[in-house]
Design a protein around this motif. Sequence first.
Motif: not given
Length: 321
Positions: A53-68, A79-89
């Motif tokens: 989850a942390t790795g995917l979120a860091r990649l997205r943030e580094r690229a300056g991209l939104t979840l959409e 919602s699928t991308v958001g779920r994969y960025e949430d380690w508690r799911n």
Amino acid sequence: MTEFPSIEGDWHMRIGGLSSGLAVITDAGQTGDISEEGGQLMTSTGPRRLQIATGLARLRERAGLTLEEVAKAAGYGKSTVGRYEDWRNTGKIQARTVRLIAEAAQGNPAEIAALVRLADGTPDGWWVGGGVPEWLHPLVSLEHEADAENAFANSVMPGLLQTRDYARAIHLAEQVRQPADVVDRLVDARMKRQDVLTRARPLHLWVVLDQAVFSRVVGDRTVMADQIDHLIDQAQTPNIDVQVLPFESGAHAAGLGHFVSIAAGDTLRAVYVEMLGGGLYMDTPDDVGRYTTAFEYLRSQAADTTGSLAIMAEARKEYSR
């Protein structure tokens, strides 16, 4: 005394990499490699989910991209991308989905391979299907990998220090409509969870107990006497420290109740706050820092370990009458 690592500096998460090392993705958006010897590769469900989850979120943030934007490029819903960025799911993680999201987030080949390996290469821990409630899987799996755990308990003994009879009484009270075999599985799982205290490299457990824990009769007086005897024995082992927060300490830094702070190496830190029928997990630097500070204040308000043993011994006398 085992201290938690400092929360200062960049919050970063190590994710499993190729044979050459472990990739590191930081809040600052930098990546690099560290050796297998220098890093700690997490192997069980909760830590692995947190790393993915942390790795995917860091990649997205580094690229300056939104979840959409990532979802559209990967061919999934937001919602699928958001779920994969949430380690508690607790939903099933698919390696193919991880790959497509990481590629859409513009990860480099080594980073993508590292995340896919985490998603594809490790079996679930014993707690999956082993009698541990699903909402507790992240905590148990983190304990499986952790170096240290700090816990504050204000009403009952922490699970890692409970006797079987005490644990059974707790579960019977909580599972009033469940059959006996369900309760038995829950108790067996709690006892199995305690193996982290006696493994080759045991978890260092530091507990602050509100004195009220000794006044609440769980089970009966015999159960309480045995539980306190067990607690005194455990408190004198090298990897377990127990402090008691006396009534005379008054108001304290954790008035809201039971929580656990857990650390593995110098990169993985999380907080679990117990709630009715579940729990709240937090891993942001601000949240971890807040609970780390609260625990430090609790330790300072509590009796030291020697004084705490005396309080335990006095409480034990109450159940000898």
